[in-house]
Design an enzyme around this catalytic site. Structure first.
Site, PDB file in Angstrom:
ATOM      1  N   HIS A  69       1.582   5.216  -2.055  1.00 28.31           N
ATOM      2  CA  HIS A  69       1.175   6.329  -3.005  1.00 28.31           C
ATOM      3  C   HIS A  69       2.410   7.120  -3.625  1.00 28.31           C
ATOM      4  CE1 HIS A  69      -3.159   6.099  -1.731  1.00 28.31           C
ATOM      5  NE2 HIS A  69      -2.761   5.763  -0.596  1.00 28.31           N
ATOM      6  N   PHE A  70       2.950   6.567  -4.546  1.00 32.55           N
ATOM      7  CA  PHE A  70       4.109   7.126  -5.074  1.00 32.55           C
ATOM      8  C   PHE A  70       3.900   8.435  -6.170  1.00 32.55           C
ATOM      9  CE2 PHE A  70       7.616   3.575  -4.205  1.00 32.55           C
ATOM     10  CZ  PHE A  70       7.433   3.868  -2.698  1.00 32.55           C
ATOM     11  N   ARG A  71       2.577   8.585  -6.330  1.00 29.05           N
ATOM     12  CA  ARG A  71       2.202   9.848  -6.903  1.00 29.05           C
ATOM     13  C   ARG A  71       2.593  10.230  -8.457  1.00 29.05           C
ATOM     14  NH1 ARG A  71      -1.237  10.812  -2.902  1.00 29.05           N
ATOM     15  NH2 ARG A  71      -0.500  11.470  -1.066  1.00 29.05           N
ATOM     16  N   HIS A 124       3.043  14.263   1.304  1.00 28.01           N
ATOM     17  CA  HIS A 124       2.442  15.552   0.765  1.00 28.01           C
ATOM     18  C   HIS A 124       3.482  16.444   1.425  1.00 28.01           C
ATOM     19  CE1 HIS A 124      -1.962  14.108  -0.010  1.00 28.01           C
ATOM     20  NE2 HIS A 124      -1.747  13.516   1.265  1.00 28.01           N
ATOM     21  N   ASP A 127       0.780   2.544   3.870  1.00 30.74           N
ATOM     22  CA  ASP A 127      -0.018   3.958   3.403  1.00 30.74           C
ATOM     23  C   ASP A 127       0.751   5.002   3.145  1.00 30.74           C
ATOM     24  OD1 ASP A 127      -2.092   5.145   2.093  1.00 30.74           O
ATOM     25  OD2 ASP A 127      -3.235   4.784   4.249  1.00 30.74           O
ATOM     26  N   ASN A 157      -4.859   6.476  -6.898  1.00 32.71           N
ATOM     27  CA  ASN A 157      -5.202   7.951  -6.916  1.00 32.71           C
ATOM     28  C   ASN A 157      -4.266   8.870  -7.278  1.00 32.71           C
ATOM     29  OD1 ASN A 157      -4.110   7.192  -4.513  1.00 32.71           O
ATOM     30  ND2 ASN A 157      -5.036   8.578  -3.029  1.00 32.71           N
ATOM     31  N   HIS A 204      -5.938  -0.517   5.550  1.00 34.93           N
ATOM     32  CA  HIS A 204      -5.891   0.462   6.959  1.00 34.93           C
ATOM     33  C   HIS A 204      -7.002   0.175   7.916  1.00 34.93           C
ATOM     34  CE1 HIS A 204      -8.014   2.663   4.069  1.00 34.93           C
ATOM     35  NE2 HIS A 204      -7.128   3.512   3.749  1.00 34.93           N
ATOM     36  N   HIS A 226     -10.954   1.029   0.501  1.00 36.28           N
ATOM     37  CA  HIS A 226     -10.615   2.017   1.570  1.00 36.28           C
ATOM     38  C   HIS A 226     -12.184   2.048   2.102  1.00 36.28           C
ATOM     39  CE1 HIS A 226      -9.284   6.023   2.996  1.00 36.28           C
ATOM     40  NE2 HIS A 226     -10.389   6.023   3.295  1.00 36.28           N
ATOM     41  N   HIS A 250       0.724  -1.169  -0.070  1.00 31.90           N
ATOM     42  CA  HIS A 250      -0.202   0.013   0.090  1.00 31.90           C
ATOM     43  C   HIS A 250       0.944   1.283   0.152  1.00 31.90           C
ATOM     44  CE1 HIS A 250      -3.851   2.210   1.719  1.00 31.90           C
ATOM     45  NE2 HIS A 250      -3.248   2.681   1.267  1.00 31.90           N
TER      46      HIS A 250
HETATM   47  O1  DOR Z   1      -4.645   9.791   4.302  1.00 35.58           O
HETATM   48  C1  DOR Z   1      -4.773   9.460   3.218  1.00 35.58           C
HETATM   49  N1  DOR Z   1      -3.787   9.722   2.211  1.00 35.58           N
HETATM   50  N2  DOR Z   1      -5.592   8.211   2.973  1.00 35.58           N
HETATM   51  C2  DOR Z   1      -5.938   7.891   1.493  1.00 35.58           C
HETATM   52  O2  DOR Z   1      -6.987   7.186   1.358  1.00 35.58           O
HETATM   53  C3  DOR Z   1      -4.999   8.499   0.477  1.00 35.58           C
HETATM   54  C4  DOR Z   1      -3.928   8.918   0.897  1.00 35.58           C
HETATM   55  C5  DOR Z   1      -3.271   9.943  -0.141  1.00 35.58           C
HETATM   56  O3  DOR Z   1      -3.472   9.667  -1.339  1.00 35.58           O
HETATM   57  O4  DOR Z   1      -2.774  10.878   0.178  1.00 35.58           O
HETATM   58 ZN    ZN Z   2      -3.674   4.890   0.888  1.00 34.81          ZN
END
Ligand code: DOR
Ligand code: ZN
Length: 403
Positions: A44-46, A298, A294, A76, A221, A167, A42
């Protein structure tokens, strides 16, 4: 060939261990312990679209630092991964970035379920690790908040023998909480607006759908005792329901808003401290199968914004294994449980090929967290001193010494 001299293996024996490799290398591994490399299901490498937060150059470095050789990336992004062609474009970008940084990190991608693109699901079978459903909004606009579309995804996935990852936060309850909330709009309000019922409502619905259609279900999560009770009951019924928790839900609780402020804002939110022992118990009883970082970077400027503008998510891939090794040091977790949580269960749930990558750990190394390889430049674990660190990650026969 890589030869590890006098390395300790999981059963406690000390052996000379050889790993197939293009490199000729001998490592004096006395005092070091050999574990399978971490699988992080899990992240999120963006890429694409939010590379100012993270990309696969920095993400791969952070993964390797954390003893991790395989990540599953979430859909996402911008644009989100919701069609077969967007999936191919994303893979091409990732491959370019990994080539550039010279880290042959293994990865799999989740496909994003989207109401307008349900017919794409059958087209990506065999190319993705599973289908991700956001039952509540988080970073990005991906969400499935109506029962008809949810049923369609669970049923299509079952037909295709694809796993669904959820999720599990109910969008309608989140919106209702926002309408009715009269308290202060501070960071701590996040845990009230997305309370435990928001999660349990969605978890119960996902389990019911898994039961109705026979869909293999992975609940992302898991953060509360109540979700665990539902998952335990599902497992007792013999359903193909699997559960992940995160380092931040294990090691932080709502008290962290005081110190971390906006950096503590994450979906699902941090919970009251009484949920933490329930998570540990669920790990020992194998109700929780896996740990996923996860990793959701940011920038610091974004996380410093007031509540409402501050995005949800925190980075952590690098520190997942050290946090668990430190928990082992403190007697909270056996080493075989660390392996089960960080690789063995994921390998079985996601039907992965046999393991070939390794991490060498020093169970007695004590080190303070002072920096991160993540592009966002911060981590909620900064300043913590942990005992138990990875010192080499061995990926596809390449040996990466760690700092
Ligand atoms: O806190 C979160 N950030 N929960 C998520 O489901 C997505 C993730 C994100 O992509 O920033
Ligand atoms: Zn996530």
């Amino acid at each position: 060939m890589i030869t590890l001299q006098s390395v300790t293996v999981l059963n406690g024996q000390t052996v000379d261990f050889q790993i197939a490799s293009p490199e000729e290398k001998t490592i004096a591994a006395k005092g070091l312990t050999l574990l399978p490399a971490v699988i992080d299901p899990h992240v999120h490498f963006r890429t694409p679209g939010m590379e100012y937060k993270e990309d696969w150059l920095t993400g791969a470095k952070a993964a390797i630092q954390g003893g991790c050789s395989l990540v599953f990336d979430m859909p996402n992004t911008q644009p989100p991964t919701i069609t077969a062609s967007l999936l191919q474009e994303k893979k091409a970008l990732i491959d370019q970035q990994l080539k550039k940084v010279g880290i042959p990190l293994r990865y799999e991608l989740f496909f994003g379920a989207d109401k307008q693109h349900l017919s794409e699901i059958s087209q990506v079978k065999g190319q993705v690790i599973g289908i991700k459903i956001f039952m509540g909004c988080s970073t990005g606009n991906l969400v499935i908040d109506d029962d008809e579309s949810l049923e369609a995804v669970f049923s299509l996935a079952a037909e295709q023998d694809m796993l669904v990852a959820v999720h599990a936060e109910d969008e309608h309850l989140i919106q209702e909480r926002k309408r009715l909330y009269k308290g202060a709009m501070n960071y701590a309000a996040h845990s009230l607006l997305r309370d435990v019922e928001v999660a349990t409502h969605a978890v119960a619905k996902a389990i019911a759908l898994s039961k109705r259609y026979g869909t293999r279900l992975y609940i992302l999560h898991v953060s509360s005792a109540e979700e665990i009770a539902l998952i335990r009951a599902a497992k007792e019924q013999g359903l193909a329901v699997f559960a992940e928790t995160t380092p931040h839900h294990l090691f932080f609780n709502t008290a962290a808003y005081e110190t971390l402020e906006g950096r503590a804002v994450v979906n699902p939110p941090l919970r009251d401290k009484h949920h933490q022992p329930a998570l540990w118990k669920a790990i020992h009883e194998k109700v929780i199968d896996t740990l996923g970082s996860d990793h959701a970077p940011h920038t610091q400027a974004e996380k410093a914004k007031p509540y409402g503008e501050c995005p949800s998510g925190m980075p952590g891939i690098e520190f997942m294994l050290p946090l668990l090794l430190n928990a082992h040091h403190e007697g909270l977790l056996r080493l075989d449980e660390v392996v089960s949580l960080t690789s063995a269960r994921a390998r079985s749930i996601f039907r992965l090929a046999p393991q070939e990558d390794w991490v060498l750990v020093d169970l007695n190394k004590t080190q303070r967290i002072t920096h991160t390889a993540s592009k966002c430049g911060w981590t909620p674990y900064l300043g913590l001193t942990l005992c138990g660190w990875p010192v080499y990650t061995i990926l596809r026969g390449h040996c990466f010494p760690l700092t």
